[in-house]
Enzyme design. Structure first.
Site, mmCIF file in Angstrom:
data_model
loop_
_atom_site.group_PDB
_atom_site.id
_atom_site.type_symbol
_atom_site.label_atom_id
_atom_site.label_comp_id
_atom_site.label_asym_id
_atom_site.label_seq_id
_atom_site.Cartn_x
_atom_site.Cartn_y
_atom_site.Cartn_z
ATOM 1 N N ASP A 171 0.841 -1.191 0.000
ATOM 2 C CA ASP A 171 0.000 0.000 0.000
ATOM 3 C C ASP A 171 0.877 1.242 0.000
ATOM 4 O O ASP A 171 2.019 1.212 0.462
ATOM 5 C CB ASP A 171 -0.922 0.002 1.225
ATOM 6 C CG ASP A 171 -2.149 0.881 1.038
ATOM 7 O OD1 ASP A 171 -3.184 0.351 0.597
ATOM 8 O OD2 ASP A 171 -2.066 2.087 1.319
ATOM 9 N N TYR A 217 -11.335 7.257 -16.266
ATOM 10 C CA TYR A 217 -11.435 6.078 -15.407
ATOM 11 C C TYR A 217 -12.091 4.919 -16.153
ATOM 12 O O TYR A 217 -11.585 3.788 -16.149
ATOM 13 C CB TYR A 217 -12.223 6.422 -14.154
ATOM 14 C CG TYR A 217 -12.377 5.265 -13.186
ATOM 15 C CD1 TYR A 217 -11.340 4.904 -12.330
ATOM 16 C CD2 TYR A 217 -13.559 4.529 -13.138
ATOM 17 C CE1 TYR A 217 -11.480 3.854 -11.447
ATOM 18 C CE2 TYR A 217 -13.706 3.470 -12.258
ATOM 19 C CZ TYR A 217 -12.662 3.130 -11.411
ATOM 20 O OH TYR A 217 -12.807 2.069 -10.535
#
Length: 258
Positions: free
Chosen positions: A42, A162
């Site tokens: 992450d 997107y």
């Protein structure tokens, strides 16, 4: 194959990008629960460590690593550190992604922002698959799961960057299945509908939710575990003859913001 072996990931090592929160966290915990040693990668190391600690407290195996997937040197380091810790790589969940869903008006979106969306959602997935594939082949077991979206097939305003990046994921997945299939590596994608995450919460109102559910046969929004279940299917031996597919997990319907 015995029933207990169909979803058994014991002895397997899985990398999950964006694995600390939301769908990524759901995937990290799900794969660990079925026996995989999980690398929670992450951008925020503290969040990754918190998720890894949850997994360890529940009896699983997890390693937290910081990784900015738009930086090639960090992708290389992620693979190297995983190998140093566990000695192999079997499963890659390319979960990390982002974009300005509903906020990508072509009147204001810049070329740089459009390119950044592809860099984050598409280029990083392709590169990490490239880095992991040789090690999957060496291990004799490989499954790459890319995170698509219902937006890849829906049509809505202000989401062109997107949505097109996620459509690219679908086609890239189908083509990489041909590239990596001879090495025994399966490549599939999961396309979530509207899932209760922090990202959705930032735009969700009771009115929007009601509109979404009007076109959803299963009358609720998704949870992270719903998507993680589909990821588990692709990661596990039960799907050993499934590759090049995009599985949409959406309650049977369509949920859009417009």
């Amino acid at each position: 194959m015995k029933p207990a072996e169909l979803f058994d990931l014991s002895g397997k090592v899985a990398i999950i990008t964006g694995g600390a929160n939301g769908i990524g966290k759901g995937c990290s915990k799900m794969l660990a629960a079925f026996g995989a040693s999980v690398v929670v990668a992450d951008l925020k190391l503290e969040a990754a460590e918190a998720t890894a600690e949850e997994i360890r407290k529940e009896g699983g195996k997890a390693l937290a690593l910081a990784c900015n997937v738009t930086k090639d040197e960090e992708l290389v380091a992620l693979v190297d550190k995983t190998l140093a810790e566990y000695g192999q790589i079997n499963i890659l969940v390319n979960n990390v992604g982002g974009g300005g869903a509903g906020r990508e008006s072509p009147a204001t979106l810049t070329v740089e922002q459009f390119a950044r969306t592809f860099e984050l959602n598409v280029f990083s997935n392709w590169r990490l698959a490239q880095l992991c594939a040789p090690h999957m082949e060496n291990a004799g077991y490989g499954s790459i799961i890319n995170m698509s979206s219902m937006s890849s097939i829906n049509k809505s305003p202000a989401i062109s960057a997107y949505a097109s990046s996620k459509a690219a994921i679908n086609h890239m997945t189908a083509n990489l299945a041909f590239d990596y299939g001879p090495a025994g590596i399966r490549v599939n994608a999961v396309g979530p509908g509207a899932v209760r995450t922090d990202a959705l919460a930032s735009v969700l109102t009771p009115e929007i939710e009601a509109s979404m559910l009007a076109h959803t046969p299963l009358k609720r929004l998704g949870e992270a575990e719903d998507i993680a279940g589909a990821v588990l299917y692709f990661a596990a031996p039960i799907s050993r003859w499934v590759s090049g597919q995009t599985l949409f997990v959406n309650g049977g319907g369509v949920q859009t913001l417009d």
